[in-house]
Design a protein around this motif. Structure first.
Motif, PDB file in Angstrom:
ATOM      1  N   ALA A 195      11.830  -0.657  -6.345  1.00  0.00           N
ATOM      2  CA  ALA A 195      12.827  -1.584  -5.810  1.00  0.00           C
ATOM      3  C   ALA A 195      12.252  -2.338  -4.627  1.00  0.00           C
ATOM      4  O   ALA A 195      12.308  -3.443  -4.550  1.00  0.00           O
ATOM      5  N   MET A 196      11.279  -1.783  -4.033  1.00  0.00           N
ATOM      6  CA  MET A 196      10.412  -2.486  -2.912  1.00  0.00           C
ATOM      7  C   MET A 196       9.628  -3.496  -3.590  1.00  0.00           C
ATOM      8  O   MET A 196       9.582  -4.630  -3.171  1.00  0.00           O
ATOM      9  N   LEU A 197       9.006  -3.211  -4.668  1.00  0.00           N
ATOM     10  CA  LEU A 197       7.935  -4.197  -5.366  1.00  0.00           C
ATOM     11  C   LEU A 197       9.072  -5.116  -5.853  1.00  0.00           C
ATOM     12  O   LEU A 197       8.465  -6.522  -5.897  1.00  0.00           O
ATOM     13  N   SER A 205       7.297   2.505 -16.758  1.00  0.00           N
ATOM     14  CA  SER A 205       6.323   1.301 -17.408  1.00  0.00           C
ATOM     15  C   SER A 205       6.902   0.338 -17.825  1.00  0.00           C
ATOM     16  O   SER A 205       6.792  -0.820 -17.597  1.00  0.00           O
ATOM     17  N   CYS A 206       8.433   0.381 -18.399  1.00  0.00           N
ATOM     18  CA  CYS A 206       9.336  -0.617 -18.806  1.00  0.00           C
ATOM     19  C   CYS A 206       9.390  -1.582 -17.402  1.00  0.00           C
ATOM     20  O   CYS A 206       9.566  -2.976 -17.406  1.00  0.00           O
ATOM     21  N   SER A 207      10.017  -1.022 -16.119  1.00  0.00           N
ATOM     22  CA  SER A 207      10.081  -1.601 -14.999  1.00  0.00           C
ATOM     23  C   SER A 207       8.892  -2.587 -14.610  1.00  0.00           C
ATOM     24  O   SER A 207       8.955  -3.783 -14.315  1.00  0.00           O
ATOM     25  N   VAL A 208       7.728  -1.672 -14.684  1.00  0.00           N
ATOM     26  CA  VAL A 208       6.338  -2.686 -14.089  1.00  0.00           C
ATOM     27  C   VAL A 208       6.106  -3.799 -15.044  1.00  0.00           C
ATOM     28  O   VAL A 208       5.703  -4.862 -14.817  1.00  0.00           O
ATOM     29  N   THR A 209       6.289  -3.437 -16.566  1.00  0.00           N
ATOM     30  CA  THR A 209       5.923  -4.287 -17.469  1.00  0.00           C
ATOM     31  C   THR A 209       6.996  -5.569 -17.227  1.00  0.00           C
ATOM     32  O   THR A 209       6.526  -6.821 -17.250  1.00  0.00           O
ATOM     33  N   THR A 210       8.456  -5.360 -16.844  1.00  0.00           N
ATOM     34  CA  THR A 210       9.310  -6.383 -16.741  1.00  0.00           C
ATOM     35  C   THR A 210       8.835  -7.374 -15.518  1.00  0.00           C
ATOM     36  O   THR A 210       8.937  -8.471 -15.471  1.00  0.00           O
ATOM     37  N   MET A 211       8.336  -6.527 -14.536  1.00  0.00           N
ATOM     38  CA  MET A 211       7.806  -7.212 -13.406  1.00  0.00           C
ATOM     39  C   MET A 211       6.711  -8.100 -13.362  1.00  0.00           C
ATOM     40  O   MET A 211       6.435  -9.174 -12.740  1.00  0.00           O
ATOM     41  N   VAL A 212       5.620  -7.740 -14.403  1.00  0.00           N
ATOM     42  CA  VAL A 212       4.385  -8.298 -14.679  1.00  0.00           C
ATOM     43  C   VAL A 212       4.882  -9.594 -15.164  1.00  0.00           C
ATOM     44  O   VAL A 212       4.295 -10.559 -15.112  1.00  0.00           O
ATOM     45  N   ASP A 213       5.784  -9.429 -16.393  1.00  0.00           N
ATOM     46  CA  ASP A 213       6.125 -10.577 -17.185  1.00  0.00           C
ATOM     47  C   ASP A 213       6.825 -11.511 -16.199  1.00  0.00           C
ATOM     48  O   ASP A 213       6.560 -12.836 -16.304  1.00  0.00           O
ATOM     49  N   VAL A 214       7.507 -11.199 -15.279  1.00  0.00           N
ATOM     50  CA  VAL A 214       8.019 -12.172 -14.331  1.00  0.00           C
ATOM     51  C   VAL A 214       7.109 -12.805 -13.266  1.00  0.00           C
ATOM     52  O   VAL A 214       7.222 -14.264 -13.064  1.00  0.00           O
ATOM     53  N   ALA A 215       6.195 -12.185 -12.927  1.00  0.00           N
ATOM     54  CA  ALA A 215       5.054 -12.519 -12.250  1.00  0.00           C
ATOM     55  C   ALA A 215       4.379 -13.520 -12.632  1.00  0.00           C
ATOM     56  O   ALA A 215       4.072 -14.725 -12.367  1.00  0.00           O
ATOM     57  N   HIS A 216       4.027 -13.608 -14.113  1.00  0.00           N
ATOM     58  CA  HIS A 216       3.395 -14.284 -14.993  1.00  0.00           C
ATOM     59  C   HIS A 216       4.134 -15.548 -15.008  1.00  0.00           C
ATOM     60  O   HIS A 216       3.506 -16.816 -14.990  1.00  0.00           O
ATOM     61  N   ALA A 243      10.242  -7.633  -3.366  1.00  0.00           N
ATOM     62  CA  ALA A 243       9.184  -8.519  -2.744  1.00  0.00           C
ATOM     63  C   ALA A 243       8.874  -9.650  -3.605  1.00  0.00           C
ATOM     64  O   ALA A 243       8.409 -10.827  -3.108  1.00  0.00           O
ATOM     65  N   LEU A 244       8.755  -9.233  -5.055  1.00  0.00           N
ATOM     66  CA  LEU A 244       8.743 -10.410  -5.957  1.00  0.00           C
ATOM     67  C   LEU A 244       9.589 -11.325  -5.948  1.00  0.00           C
ATOM     68  O   LEU A 244       9.374 -12.474  -6.264  1.00  0.00           O
ATOM     69  N   ASN A 245      10.953 -10.922  -5.735  1.00  0.00           N
ATOM     70  CA  ASN A 245      11.887 -11.814  -5.923  1.00  0.00           C
ATOM     71  C   ASN A 245      11.856 -12.942  -4.563  1.00  0.00           C
ATOM     72  O   ASN A 245      12.259 -14.027  -4.396  1.00  0.00           O
ATOM     73  N   THR A 246      11.500 -12.202  -3.477  1.00  0.00           N
ATOM     74  CA  THR A 246      11.355 -12.989  -2.186  1.00  0.00           C
ATOM     75  C   THR A 246      10.102 -14.109  -2.229  1.00  0.00           C
ATOM     76  O   THR A 246      10.378 -15.163  -1.774  1.00  0.00           O
ATOM     77  N   LEU A 247       9.226 -13.532  -2.991  1.00  0.00           N
ATOM     78  CA  LEU A 247       7.855 -14.494  -3.162  1.00  0.00           C
ATOM     79  C   LEU A 247       8.305 -15.706  -4.042  1.00  0.00           C
ATOM     80  O   LEU A 247       8.277 -16.802  -3.607  1.00  0.00           O
ATOM     81  N   ARG A 272       0.858  -1.141   0.064  1.00  0.00           N
ATOM     82  CA  ARG A 272       0.001   0.003   0.170  1.00  0.00           C
ATOM     83  C   ARG A 272       1.038   1.278  -0.165  1.00  0.00           C
ATOM     84  O   ARG A 272       0.652   2.191  -0.762  1.00  0.00           O
ATOM     85  N   ARG A 273       1.930   1.182   0.843  1.00  0.00           N
ATOM     86  CA  ARG A 273       2.949   2.402   0.886  1.00  0.00           C
ATOM     87  C   ARG A 273       3.276   2.572  -0.483  1.00  0.00           C
ATOM     88  O   ARG A 273       3.734   3.996  -1.058  1.00  0.00           O
ATOM     89  N   PHE A 274       3.875   1.690  -1.300  1.00  0.00           N
ATOM     90  CA  PHE A 274       4.584   1.768  -2.476  1.00  0.00           C
ATOM     91  C   PHE A 274       3.521   2.288  -3.685  1.00  0.00           C
ATOM     92  O   PHE A 274       3.671   3.248  -4.194  1.00  0.00           O
TER      93      PHE A 274
END
Length: 455
Positions: free
Chosen positions: A90-92, A59-70, A95-99, A2-4
Protein backbone atom coordinates in the motif's frame (compact mmCIF):
# COMPACT_ATOMS: atom_id res chain seq x y z
CA UNK A 1 11.11 2.71 0.26
CA UNK A 2 13.96 1.08 2.20
CA UNK A 3 11.54 0.33 5.06
CA UNK A 4 9.12 -1.25 2.62
CA UNK A 5 11.82 -3.50 1.13
CA UNK A 6 12.99 -4.49 4.62
CA UNK A 7 9.47 -5.49 5.67
CA UNK A 8 8.90 -7.50 2.48
CA UNK A 9 12.17 -9.34 2.95
CA UNK A 10 11.27 -10.10 6.58
CA UNK A 11 7.93 -11.63 5.51
CA UNK A 12 9.58 -13.83 2.91
CA UNK A 13 12.26 -15.00 5.37
CA UNK A 14 9.62 -15.87 7.96
CA UNK A 15 7.67 -17.79 5.31
CA UNK A 16 10.77 -19.75 4.31
CA UNK A 17 11.60 -20.51 7.98
CA UNK A 18 8.06 -21.69 8.54
CA UNK A 19 8.25 -24.07 5.58
CA UNK A 20 11.66 -25.38 6.66
CA UNK A 21 10.36 -25.89 10.21
CA UNK A 22 7.39 -27.81 8.92
CA UNK A 23 9.63 -30.01 6.76
CA UNK A 24 11.92 -30.77 9.72
CA UNK A 25 8.90 -31.50 11.92
CA UNK A 26 7.49 -33.94 9.37
CA UNK A 27 10.76 -35.76 9.07
CA UNK A 28 11.01 -36.09 12.84
CA UNK A 29 7.43 -37.26 13.15
CA UNK A 30 7.80 -39.90 10.44
CA UNK A 31 10.59 -41.33 12.44
CA UNK A 32 8.69 -41.16 15.74
CA UNK A 33 4.97 -41.75 15.08
CA UNK A 34 3.28 -42.43 11.69
CA UNK A 35 -0.15 -41.03 12.68
CA UNK A 36 1.30 -37.76 13.70
CA UNK A 37 3.27 -37.84 10.49
CA UNK A 38 0.06 -37.91 8.43
CA UNK A 39 -1.24 -34.88 10.32
CA UNK A 40 2.03 -33.11 9.70
CA UNK A 41 1.78 -33.84 5.99
CA UNK A 42 -1.67 -32.27 5.86
CA UNK A 43 -0.40 -29.27 7.77
CA UNK A 44 2.57 -29.03 5.42
CA UNK A 45 0.23 -29.09 2.41
CA UNK A 46 -1.91 -26.32 3.86
CA UNK A 47 1.25 -24.30 4.59
CA UNK A 48 2.43 -24.73 1.02
CA UNK A 49 -0.97 -23.65 -0.38
CA UNK A 50 -1.05 -20.60 1.90
CA UNK A 51 2.52 -19.71 0.96
CA UNK A 52 1.77 -20.02 -2.77
CA UNK A 53 -1.37 -17.92 -2.37
CA UNK A 54 0.55 -15.23 -0.48
CA UNK A 55 3.37 -15.20 -3.00
CA UNK A 56 0.92 -15.09 -5.93
CA UNK A 57 -1.00 -12.25 -4.35
CA UNK A 58 2.18 -10.27 -3.75
CA UNK A 59 3.40 -11.08 -7.23
CA UNK A 60 0.17 -9.87 -8.90
CA UNK A 61 0.21 -6.59 -6.97
CA UNK A 62 3.89 -5.98 -7.75
CA UNK A 63 3.36 -6.87 -11.44
CA UNK A 64 0.44 -4.44 -11.66
CA UNK A 65 2.52 -1.66 -10.12
CA UNK A 66 5.41 -2.41 -12.48
CA UNK A 67 3.04 -2.19 -15.49
CA UNK A 68 1.64 1.12 -14.26
CA UNK A 69 5.17 2.42 -13.67
CA UNK A 70 6.10 1.50 -17.29
CA UNK A 71 2.98 3.26 -18.63
CA UNK A 72 3.78 6.39 -16.59
CA UNK A 73 7.34 6.29 -17.93
CA UNK A 74 5.95 6.12 -21.48
CA UNK A 75 3.89 9.26 -20.90
CA UNK A 76 0.49 8.06 -19.71
CA UNK A 77 0.49 10.12 -16.50
CA UNK A 78 -3.20 9.54 -15.89
CA UNK A 79 -2.70 5.90 -14.87
CA UNK A 80 -3.12 5.04 -11.19
CA UNK A 81 -2.74 1.76 -9.26
CA UNK A 82 -5.26 0.36 -6.77
CA UNK A 83 -3.96 0.44 -3.19
CA UNK A 84 -3.65 -3.20 -1.88
CA UNK A 85 -4.40 -4.30 1.68
CA UNK A 86 -0.79 -5.17 2.52
CA UNK A 87 0.73 -2.29 4.37
CA UNK A 88 4.05 -2.44 2.58
CA UNK A 89 2.53 -2.69 -0.92
CA UNK A 90 0.00 0.00 0.00
CA UNK A 91 2.89 2.36 0.78
CA UNK A 92 4.47 1.59 -2.59
CA UNK A 93 1.16 2.03 -4.43
CA UNK A 94 0.48 5.38 -2.76
CA UNK A 95 4.04 6.53 -3.55
CA UNK A 96 3.59 5.51 -7.19
CA UNK A 97 0.23 7.31 -7.44
CA UNK A 98 1.74 10.42 -5.85
CA UNK A 99 4.62 10.29 -8.34
CA UNK A 100 2.19 10.12 -11.27
CA UNK A 101 0.12 13.01 -9.91
CA UNK A 102 3.21 15.21 -9.34
CA UNK A 103 4.51 14.43 -12.81
CA UNK A 104 1.10 15.30 -14.29
CA UNK A 105 1.07 18.63 -12.44
CA UNK A 106 4.61 19.43 -13.54
CA UNK A 107 3.78 18.53 -17.15
CA UNK A 108 0.64 20.70 -17.05
CA UNK A 109 2.71 23.63 -15.75
CA UNK A 110 5.29 23.12 -18.49
CA UNK A 111 2.57 22.94 -21.17
CA UNK A 112 0.91 26.10 -19.84
CA UNK A 113 4.24 27.91 -19.86
CA UNK A 114 4.94 26.72 -23.41
CA UNK A 115 1.48 27.81 -24.55
CA UNK A 116 1.98 31.21 -22.91
CA UNK A 117 5.38 31.64 -24.54
CA UNK A 118 4.03 30.51 -27.93
CA UNK A 119 1.12 32.96 -27.60
CA UNK A 120 3.49 35.82 -26.85
CA UNK A 121 5.73 34.92 -29.80
CA UNK A 122 2.77 34.64 -32.19
CA UNK A 123 1.27 37.96 -31.07
CA UNK A 124 4.51 39.86 -31.67
CA UNK A 125 4.56 42.30 -34.56
CA UNK A 126 8.30 41.82 -34.95
CA UNK A 127 9.64 38.72 -36.63
CA UNK A 128 11.69 36.50 -34.32
CA UNK A 129 14.19 33.94 -35.62
CA UNK A 130 16.64 31.87 -33.56
CA UNK A 131 19.42 29.96 -35.30
CA UNK A 132 22.02 27.52 -33.99
CA UNK A 133 25.79 27.70 -34.46
CA UNK A 134 25.51 26.14 -37.93
CA UNK A 135 22.95 28.74 -39.03
CA UNK A 136 19.97 26.37 -39.04
CA UNK A 137 16.63 27.76 -37.94
CA UNK A 138 15.70 26.68 -34.43
CA UNK A 139 12.69 28.94 -33.87
CA UNK A 140 10.62 31.19 -36.14
CA UNK A 141 7.42 32.95 -35.08
CA UNK A 142 4.41 33.71 -37.26
CA UNK A 143 5.42 37.34 -37.90
CA UNK A 144 8.74 36.20 -39.39
CA UNK A 145 6.96 33.67 -41.61
CA UNK A 146 4.60 36.38 -42.86
CA UNK A 147 7.41 38.89 -43.45
CA UNK A 148 9.44 36.41 -45.47
CA UNK A 149 6.34 35.05 -47.26
CA UNK A 150 6.94 31.54 -45.90
CA UNK A 151 3.90 29.28 -45.71
CA UNK A 152 5.34 26.50 -43.55
CA UNK A 153 7.34 25.87 -40.42
CA UNK A 154 11.02 25.81 -41.35
CA UNK A 155 12.50 25.08 -37.94
CA UNK A 156 15.49 22.74 -38.10
CA UNK A 157 15.15 22.16 -41.85
CA UNK A 158 16.91 25.06 -43.59
CA UNK A 159 19.63 27.62 -43.06
CA UNK A 160 18.61 31.24 -42.66
CA UNK A 161 20.90 32.38 -45.48
CA UNK A 162 19.03 30.02 -47.83
CA UNK A 163 15.83 31.99 -47.16
CA UNK A 164 17.29 35.50 -47.10
CA UNK A 165 20.15 35.70 -49.58
CA UNK A 166 21.52 39.10 -48.65
CA UNK A 167 25.17 40.12 -48.11
CA UNK A 168 24.24 42.51 -45.30
CA UNK A 169 22.64 39.65 -43.34
CA UNK A 170 25.79 37.55 -43.76
CA UNK A 171 27.89 40.47 -42.51
CA UNK A 172 25.54 40.94 -39.55
CA UNK A 173 25.89 37.29 -38.50
CA UNK A 174 29.68 37.53 -38.75
CA UNK A 175 29.69 40.65 -36.57
CA UNK A 176 27.43 38.96 -34.04
CA UNK A 177 29.79 35.97 -33.83
CA UNK A 178 32.59 38.19 -32.57
CA UNK A 179 30.64 40.51 -30.26
CA UNK A 180 30.25 40.01 -26.51
CA UNK A 181 27.18 38.65 -24.77
CA UNK A 182 24.40 41.24 -24.45
CA UNK A 183 25.72 43.30 -27.37
CA UNK A 184 23.15 44.13 -30.06
CA UNK A 185 24.24 44.30 -33.70
CA UNK A 186 21.92 45.89 -36.28
CA UNK A 187 21.66 46.20 -40.02
CA UNK A 188 19.03 47.43 -42.49
CA UNK A 189 18.16 45.06 -45.31
CA UNK A 190 16.38 46.00 -48.53
CA UNK A 191 14.73 42.94 -50.04
CA UNK A 192 13.48 42.77 -53.60
CA UNK A 193 11.44 39.57 -53.37
CA UNK A 194 9.23 40.39 -51.61
CA UNK A 195 9.95 44.17 -51.82
CA UNK A 196 10.54 45.16 -48.22
CA UNK A 197 12.88 47.08 -45.95
CA UNK A 198 13.81 45.29 -42.72
CA UNK A 199 15.74 46.49 -39.68
CA UNK A 200 17.44 43.41 -38.20
CA UNK A 201 18.79 43.25 -34.63
CA UNK A 202 21.05 40.29 -33.74
CA UNK A 203 22.01 39.14 -30.22
CA UNK A 204 24.34 36.19 -29.49
CA UNK A 205 22.84 33.40 -27.39
CA UNK A 206 25.01 31.85 -24.68
CA UNK A 207 24.83 28.54 -22.78
CA UNK A 208 27.09 29.26 -19.87
CA UNK A 209 30.48 30.03 -21.35
CA UNK A 210 29.66 28.42 -24.73
CA UNK A 211 28.03 30.02 -27.75
CA UNK A 212 24.52 28.66 -28.32
CA UNK A 213 23.45 30.45 -31.51
CA UNK A 214 21.98 33.81 -32.52
CA UNK A 215 18.64 35.51 -31.94
CA UNK A 216 17.46 37.86 -34.71
CA UNK A 217 14.57 40.32 -34.47
CA UNK A 218 13.13 41.66 -37.75
CA UNK A 219 11.33 45.02 -37.82
CA UNK A 220 9.37 45.90 -40.97
CA UNK A 221 10.29 49.56 -41.65
CA UNK A 222 9.04 49.62 -45.23
CA UNK A 223 6.21 52.07 -44.51
CA UNK A 224 8.46 54.23 -42.34
CA UNK A 225 11.05 54.54 -45.10
CA UNK A 226 8.31 55.27 -47.65
CA UNK A 227 6.97 58.07 -45.46
CA UNK A 228 10.47 59.46 -45.08
CA UNK A 229 10.89 59.50 -48.86
CA UNK A 230 7.48 61.15 -49.26
CA UNK A 231 8.43 63.80 -46.71
CA UNK A 232 11.76 64.47 -48.41
CA UNK A 233 10.13 64.65 -51.83
CA UNK A 234 7.41 66.92 -50.45
CA UNK A 235 9.92 69.33 -48.91
CA UNK A 236 12.01 69.33 -52.10
CA UNK A 237 8.98 69.85 -54.36
CA UNK A 238 7.40 72.52 -52.17
CA UNK A 239 10.72 74.38 -51.95
CA UNK A 240 11.12 74.20 -55.72
CA UNK A 241 7.55 75.35 -56.38
CA UNK A 242 7.97 78.31 -54.05
CA UNK A 243 11.44 79.20 -55.27
CA UNK A 244 10.32 79.61 -58.89
CA UNK A 245 7.81 82.47 -58.32
CA UNK A 246 9.99 83.97 -55.58
CA UNK A 247 12.93 84.13 -57.98
CA UNK A 248 10.77 85.86 -60.59
CA UNK A 249 9.30 88.31 -58.07
CA UNK A 250 12.72 89.12 -56.66
CA UNK A 251 14.20 89.68 -60.14
CA UNK A 252 11.48 92.04 -61.26
CA UNK A 253 11.43 93.93 -57.98
CA UNK A 254 15.21 94.41 -58.12
CA UNK A 255 14.86 95.67 -61.69
CA UNK A 256 12.22 98.15 -60.58
CA UNK A 257 14.37 99.30 -57.67
CA UNK A 258 17.34 99.77 -59.98
CA UNK A 259 15.45 102.48 -61.88
CA UNK A 260 12.83 100.78 -63.97
CA UNK A 261 10.15 102.13 -61.66
CA UNK A 262 10.67 105.52 -63.24
CA UNK A 263 9.91 104.12 -66.70
CA UNK A 264 6.10 104.03 -67.06
CA UNK A 265 6.35 101.71 -70.08
CA UNK A 266 8.15 99.01 -68.07
CA UNK A 267 6.59 99.47 -64.63
CA UNK A 268 3.16 98.15 -65.52
CA UNK A 269 4.30 94.91 -67.25
CA UNK A 270 6.78 94.19 -64.44
CA UNK A 271 4.10 94.67 -61.79
CA UNK A 272 1.74 92.43 -63.75
CA UNK A 273 4.37 89.65 -63.69
CA UNK A 274 4.95 90.18 -59.96
CA UNK A 275 1.21 90.04 -59.30
CA UNK A 276 0.84 86.88 -61.38
CA UNK A 277 3.62 85.08 -59.52
CA UNK A 278 2.31 86.30 -56.18
CA UNK A 279 -1.08 84.87 -57.08
CA UNK A 280 0.57 81.58 -57.99
CA UNK A 281 2.32 81.50 -54.61
CA UNK A 282 -0.95 82.29 -52.88
CA UNK A 283 -2.70 79.40 -54.64
CA UNK A 284 0.15 77.06 -53.75
CA UNK A 285 0.05 78.03 -50.08
CA UNK A 286 -3.75 77.68 -50.00
CA UNK A 287 -3.53 74.23 -51.59
CA UNK A 288 -0.82 73.18 -49.13
CA UNK A 289 -2.94 74.30 -46.19
CA UNK A 290 -6.00 72.51 -47.57
CA UNK A 291 -4.03 69.32 -48.14
CA UNK A 292 -2.51 69.52 -44.65
CA UNK A 293 -5.91 70.00 -43.02
CA UNK A 294 -7.43 67.13 -44.98
CA UNK A 295 -4.61 64.65 -44.29
CA UNK A 296 -4.39 65.54 -40.60
CA UNK A 297 -8.14 65.11 -40.11
CA UNK A 298 -8.71 68.74 -39.10
CA UNK A 299 -11.06 69.35 -42.03
CA UNK A 300 -14.67 69.44 -40.82
CA UNK A 301 -17.25 68.70 -43.52
CA UNK A 302 -20.69 70.26 -43.20
CA UNK A 303 -22.65 67.75 -45.25
CA UNK A 304 -26.16 68.50 -46.39
CA UNK A 305 -28.40 67.50 -49.28
CA UNK A 306 -26.82 69.29 -52.28
CA UNK A 307 -28.41 69.17 -55.79
CA UNK A 308 -25.52 68.53 -58.14
CA UNK A 309 -26.65 70.88 -60.89
CA UNK A 310 -26.76 73.80 -58.43
CA UNK A 311 -23.03 73.33 -57.84
CA UNK A 312 -22.00 72.41 -61.39
CA UNK A 313 -23.59 75.39 -63.16
CA UNK A 314 -21.60 78.07 -61.25
CA UNK A 315 -18.42 76.05 -61.87
CA UNK A 316 -19.08 76.01 -65.62
CA UNK A 317 -19.86 79.74 -65.57
CA UNK A 318 -16.56 80.38 -63.79
CA UNK A 319 -14.59 78.34 -66.37
CA UNK A 320 -16.46 79.55 -69.45
CA UNK A 321 -14.02 82.35 -70.31
CA UNK A 322 -10.96 80.07 -70.13
CA UNK A 323 -12.75 77.46 -72.25
CA UNK A 324 -13.79 80.00 -74.88
CA UNK A 325 -10.21 81.22 -75.32
CA UNK A 326 -9.16 77.68 -76.26
CA UNK A 327 -12.28 76.96 -78.33
CA UNK A 328 -13.45 74.29 -75.90
CA UNK A 329 -17.13 73.41 -75.63
CA UNK A 330 -18.45 72.83 -72.09
CA UNK A 331 -21.31 70.34 -71.78
CA UNK A 332 -23.35 69.74 -68.64
CA UNK A 333 -25.38 66.50 -68.62
CA UNK A 334 -27.20 66.10 -65.30
CA UNK A 335 -30.67 64.48 -65.28
CA UNK A 336 -33.34 66.66 -63.68
CA UNK A 337 -34.56 63.79 -61.48
CA UNK A 338 -31.10 63.00 -60.12
CA UNK A 339 -31.17 62.67 -56.29
CA UNK A 340 -29.29 65.19 -54.22
CA UNK A 341 -25.81 64.28 -52.94
CA UNK A 342 -24.89 64.23 -49.27
CA UNK A 343 -21.90 66.57 -49.41
CA UNK A 344 -20.24 69.75 -48.22
CA UNK A 345 -21.28 72.31 -50.86
CA UNK A 346 -18.02 74.32 -50.79
CA UNK A 347 -15.79 71.23 -50.90
CA UNK A 348 -17.86 69.65 -53.68
CA UNK A 349 -17.49 72.87 -55.65
CA UNK A 350 -13.71 72.74 -55.02
CA UNK A 351 -13.62 69.18 -56.41
CA UNK A 352 -15.48 70.16 -59.58
CA UNK A 353 -13.39 73.33 -60.10
CA UNK A 354 -10.14 71.34 -59.90
CA UNK A 355 -11.36 68.64 -62.27
CA UNK A 356 -12.88 71.00 -64.86
CA UNK A 357 -9.86 73.33 -64.65
CA UNK A 358 -7.48 70.41 -65.27
CA UNK A 359 -9.60 69.20 -68.19
CA UNK A 360 -9.51 72.68 -69.82
CA UNK A 361 -5.77 73.13 -69.20
CA UNK A 362 -4.81 69.90 -70.96
CA UNK A 363 -7.31 70.10 -73.83
CA UNK A 364 -5.94 72.24 -76.69
CA UNK A 365 -9.35 72.34 -78.35
CA UNK A 366 -12.37 70.11 -78.17
CA UNK A 367 -14.92 69.31 -75.51
CA UNK A 368 -15.20 68.96 -71.74
CA UNK A 369 -18.27 67.16 -70.37
CA UNK A 370 -19.56 66.94 -66.82
CA UNK A 371 -22.21 64.28 -66.33
CA UNK A 372 -23.79 62.45 -63.43
CA UNK A 373 -25.96 59.42 -62.88
CA UNK A 374 -27.21 57.15 -60.12
CA UNK A 375 -24.58 54.44 -59.64
CA UNK A 376 -26.44 52.45 -56.98
CA UNK A 377 -29.19 52.83 -54.42
CA UNK A 378 -26.79 54.66 -52.11
CA UNK A 379 -24.31 56.51 -54.37
CA UNK A 380 -24.13 58.91 -57.29
CA UNK A 381 -21.40 58.84 -59.93
CA UNK A 382 -20.01 62.10 -61.27
CA UNK A 383 -17.93 61.99 -64.49
CA UNK A 384 -15.67 64.66 -66.00
CA UNK A 385 -14.53 63.79 -69.55
CA UNK A 386 -12.23 65.70 -71.90
CA UNK A 387 -10.82 65.18 -75.39
CA UNK A 388 -7.36 66.45 -74.47
CA UNK A 389 -3.82 65.08 -74.59
CA UNK A 390 -4.46 62.19 -72.23
CA UNK A 391 -2.10 60.48 -69.79
CA UNK A 392 0.26 57.60 -70.48
CA UNK A 393 -0.19 54.27 -68.70
CA UNK A 394 3.12 54.76 -66.85
CA UNK A 395 2.07 58.13 -65.42
CA UNK A 396 -1.56 57.28 -64.70
CA UNK A 397 -1.02 55.47 -61.33
CA UNK A 398 0.86 58.50 -59.93
CA UNK A 399 -1.21 61.45 -61.09
CA UNK A 400 -2.88 61.82 -57.66
CA UNK A 401 0.46 62.12 -55.84
CA UNK A 402 1.43 65.50 -54.48
CA UNK A 403 3.39 67.66 -56.97
CA UNK A 404 3.41 64.90 -59.56
CA UNK A 405 3.17 66.30 -63.09
CA UNK A 406 3.02 64.43 -66.37
CA UNK A 407 4.57 67.37 -68.23
CA UNK A 408 6.31 69.57 -65.66
CA UNK A 409 7.26 72.39 -68.02
CA UNK A 410 3.77 72.72 -69.48
CA UNK A 411 2.07 72.41 -66.09
CA UNK A 412 4.06 75.32 -64.69
CA UNK A 413 3.40 77.30 -67.85
CA UNK A 414 -0.34 76.74 -67.34
CA UNK A 415 -0.12 77.80 -63.69
CA UNK A 416 -0.82 74.49 -61.96
CA UNK A 417 0.43 73.75 -58.45
CA UNK A 418 0.59 69.98 -58.82
CA UNK A 419 -1.75 69.48 -55.84
CA UNK A 420 -5.17 69.61 -57.50
CA UNK A 421 -5.79 65.89 -58.05
CA UNK A 422 -4.27 65.02 -54.67
CA UNK A 423 -6.76 67.38 -52.99
CA UNK A 424 -9.61 65.93 -55.07
CA UNK A 425 -8.71 62.39 -54.03
CA UNK A 426 -8.64 63.25 -50.33
CA UNK A 427 -11.88 65.25 -50.48
CA UNK A 428 -13.69 62.43 -52.30
CA UNK A 429 -12.50 59.92 -49.70
CA UNK A 430 -13.51 62.29 -46.90
CA UNK A 431 -17.06 62.23 -48.34
CA UNK A 432 -17.04 58.41 -48.31
CA UNK A 433 -16.63 58.07 -52.07
CA UNK A 434 -14.07 56.61 -54.49
CA UNK A 435 -12.04 58.18 -57.30
CA UNK A 436 -11.23 56.48 -60.62
CA UNK A 437 -9.15 57.88 -63.50
CA UNK A 438 -9.11 56.44 -67.01
CA UNK A 439 -7.01 57.87 -69.81
CA UNK A 440 -5.43 57.09 -73.15
CA UNK A 441 -2.59 59.10 -74.56
CA UNK A 442 -3.81 61.43 -77.30
CA UNK A 443 -7.50 60.57 -76.78
CA UNK A 444 -8.47 62.28 -73.54
CA UNK A 445 -9.12 61.54 -69.89
CA UNK A 446 -12.16 60.46 -67.87
CA UNK A 447 -12.33 61.09 -64.12
CA UNK A 448 -15.09 59.37 -62.12
CA UNK A 449 -15.93 59.78 -58.47
CA UNK A 450 -18.80 58.68 -56.27
CA UNK A 451 -20.78 60.52 -53.59
CA UNK A 452 -23.38 59.21 -51.13
CA UNK A 453 -27.02 60.03 -51.85
CA UNK A 454 -28.79 62.22 -49.32
CA UNK A 455 -31.54 60.42 -47.41
Amino acid sequence: MRRFVGRLQTKLILTYLFIIGVILGVVGIFVARPFVAYAAVVTFGIAIVLSLWMVRRLSCSVTTMVDVAHQIAEGDLSRRVAVPEEQELAMLARALNTLGQKLQERLNNVEEEQARTAGILESMVEGLVAIDQQGRIVLMNGAALRMLRMGQDLEGTRHLLEIIRHPELHTLLQECDTCAAGTVCRRELTLHSPPMTLMVHAVPLRRGADRGGTLLVFHDVTELRRLERVRQEFVANASHELRTPLTAIRGYVETLLDGAVDDPGRTRPFLDVVARHAERMSRLVDDLLDLSNIESGRLQLERHAVPLDEVARPVFALQQEAASKKEITLRLEIPPDLPAALADRDRLQQILINLVDNAIKFTPAGQVTLSAQKASSSHLEVVVTDTGTGISSTDLPRVTERFYRVDRARSRELGGTGLGLSIVKHLVHAHGGDLYIESELGKGTTVRFTLPIAA
